[in-house]
Write a protein that holds these residues in place. Structure first.
Motif, mmCIF file in Angstrom:
data_model
loop_
_atom_site.group_PDB
_atom_site.id
_atom_site.type_symbol
_atom_site.label_atom_id
_atom_site.label_comp_id
_atom_site.label_asym_id
_atom_site.label_seq_id
_atom_site.Cartn_x
_atom_site.Cartn_y
_atom_site.Cartn_z
ATOM 1 N N HIS A 107 1.051 7.518 0.788
ATOM 2 C CA HIS A 107 1.710 6.819 -0.328
ATOM 3 C C HIS A 107 2.227 5.445 0.098
ATOM 4 O O HIS A 107 3.361 5.079 -0.191
ATOM 5 N N ILE A 108 1.389 4.674 0.765
ATOM 6 C CA ILE A 108 1.793 3.360 1.259
ATOM 7 C C ILE A 108 1.752 2.339 0.129
ATOM 8 O O ILE A 108 0.777 2.223 -0.595
ATOM 9 N N HIS A 109 2.833 1.594 0.023
ATOM 10 C CA HIS A 109 2.946 0.493 -0.933
ATOM 11 C C HIS A 109 2.433 -0.797 -0.277
ATOM 12 O O HIS A 109 1.677 -1.547 -0.879
ATOM 13 N N GLY A 157 20.818 -6.739 3.256
ATOM 14 C CA GLY A 157 20.683 -8.079 2.679
ATOM 15 C C GLY A 157 19.504 -8.185 1.734
ATOM 16 O O GLY A 157 19.175 -7.245 1.010
ATOM 17 N N PRO A 158 18.816 -9.343 1.748
ATOM 18 C CA PRO A 158 17.702 -9.567 0.820
ATOM 19 C C PRO A 158 16.555 -8.574 1.000
ATOM 20 O O PRO A 158 15.856 -8.241 0.046
ATOM 21 N N LEU A 159 16.371 -8.083 2.214
ATOM 22 C CA LEU A 159 15.300 -7.106 2.447
ATOM 23 C C LEU A 159 15.612 -5.777 1.764
ATOM 24 O O LEU A 159 14.722 -5.129 1.213
ATOM 25 N N ALA A 160 16.879 -5.387 1.763
ATOM 26 C CA ALA A 160 17.273 -4.166 1.063
ATOM 27 C C ALA A 160 17.073 -4.333 -0.441
ATOM 28 O O ALA A 160 16.623 -3.399 -1.118
ATOM 29 N N ARG A 161 17.365 -5.516 -0.942
ATOM 30 C CA ARG A 161 17.150 -5.769 -2.373
ATOM 31 C C ARG A 161 15.660 -5.717 -2.707
ATOM 32 O O ARG A 161 15.264 -5.207 -3.758
ATOM 33 N N TRP A 162 14.808 -6.222 -1.823
ATOM 34 C CA TRP A 162 13.364 -6.144 -2.017
ATOM 35 C C TRP A 162 12.925 -4.682 -2.093
ATOM 36 O O TRP A 162 12.189 -4.284 -2.999
ATOM 37 N N ALA A 163 13.383 -3.858 -1.126
ATOM 38 C CA ALA A 163 12.989 -2.445 -1.088
ATOM 39 C C ALA A 163 13.470 -1.719 -2.342
ATOM 40 O O ALA A 163 12.736 -0.883 -2.898
ATOM 41 N N GLU A 189 10.816 2.972 0.617
ATOM 42 C CA GLU A 189 11.540 3.092 1.872
ATOM 43 C C GLU A 189 10.593 2.592 2.960
ATOM 44 O O GLU A 189 9.369 2.621 2.789
ATOM 45 N N VAL A 190 11.153 2.138 4.068
ATOM 46 C CA VAL A 190 10.327 1.580 5.133
ATOM 47 C C VAL A 190 10.438 2.448 6.377
ATOM 48 O O VAL A 190 11.525 2.894 6.746
ATOM 49 N N ARG A 206 6.779 2.844 1.811
ATOM 50 C CA ARG A 206 6.171 3.992 1.131
ATOM 51 C C ARG A 206 7.087 4.489 0.033
ATOM 52 O O ARG A 206 8.276 4.182 -0.003
ATOM 53 N N THR A 207 6.522 5.294 -0.832
ATOM 54 C CA THR A 207 7.292 5.929 -1.883
ATOM 55 C C THR A 207 8.323 6.851 -1.238
ATOM 56 O O THR A 207 7.952 7.655 -0.380
ATOM 57 N N PRO A 208 9.610 6.750 -1.599
ATOM 58 C CA PRO A 208 10.623 7.621 -0.978
ATOM 59 C C PRO A 208 10.287 9.095 -1.134
ATOM 60 O O PRO A 208 9.793 9.524 -2.182
ATOM 61 N N GLY A 209 10.519 9.842 -0.064
ATOM 62 C CA GLY A 209 10.270 11.263 -0.094
ATOM 63 C C GLY A 209 8.820 11.653 0.080
ATOM 64 O O GLY A 209 8.482 12.831 0.072
ATOM 65 N N ALA A 210 7.934 10.653 0.250
ATOM 66 C CA ALA A 210 6.517 10.960 0.428
ATOM 67 C C ALA A 210 6.308 11.667 1.757
ATOM 68 O O ALA A 210 6.996 11.389 2.722
#
Length: 149
Positions: free
Chosen positions: A13-15, A111-117, A123-124, A143-147
């Motif tokens: 489930h990779i974004h 920061g901005p990376l958390a806002r992007w996610a 989740e990364v 990836r999709t969280p919980g994947a």
């Protein structure tokens, strides 16, 4: 060159994803040249402590930081570049205690990376492994969280 099996556990489930190679000889020279300033600029206090704890006779403090740096650079590639107000210390990489653990490492963004996610609803995770003497292969995937891994 044979890539170890641990790299093969890229999650489902990779974004988006990123990959990085770290030349440990160059990285260790940079750490020696810049010392604590480099470590404090790129790594969280927790990452620096973890790198000290994981350092052994076979794996130096600088090498552990090299693995973390590779994952951080992979995250930057996965998100399409570092936002103007972000910094590498906004990416916190969790290394498992068991080096045989093949699960992806958790990556916490701020920061901005958390806002992007949050906007992308991902989740990364990432990982890093030595593939040759002095060369580290790192990756990160949103990836999709919980994947499942």
């Amino acid at each position: 060159m044979q890539i170890p099996h641990a790299v093969g556990h890229i999650p489902a489930h990779i974004h988006t994803a990123g990959v990085d190679l770290v030349d440990l000889c160059r990285w260790q020279r940079a750490v020696q040249r810049c010392g604590d300033a480099l470590a404090q600029r790129y790594f969280t206090a927790h990452e620096r402590r973890t790198a000290q704890e994981r350092a052994t006779d076979d794996r130096s403090f600088a090498e552990v930081l090299g693995h973390l740096f590779g994952v951080k650079e992979s995250v930057v590639k996965a998100v399409g570049g570092l936002p103007p107000t972000a910094r590498l210390a906004d990416i916190s990489v969790g290394i498992p205690y068991d080096e045989g653990d093949r699960e992806p490492w958790p990556v916490r963004l701020s920061g901005p990376l958390a806002r992007w996610a949050e906007a992308e609803q991902v989740e990364v995770v990432g990982s890093s492994v030595r593939i040759e003497d002095g060369l580290v292969l790192s990756w990160a995937a949103a990836r999709t969280p919980g994947a499942p891994s």
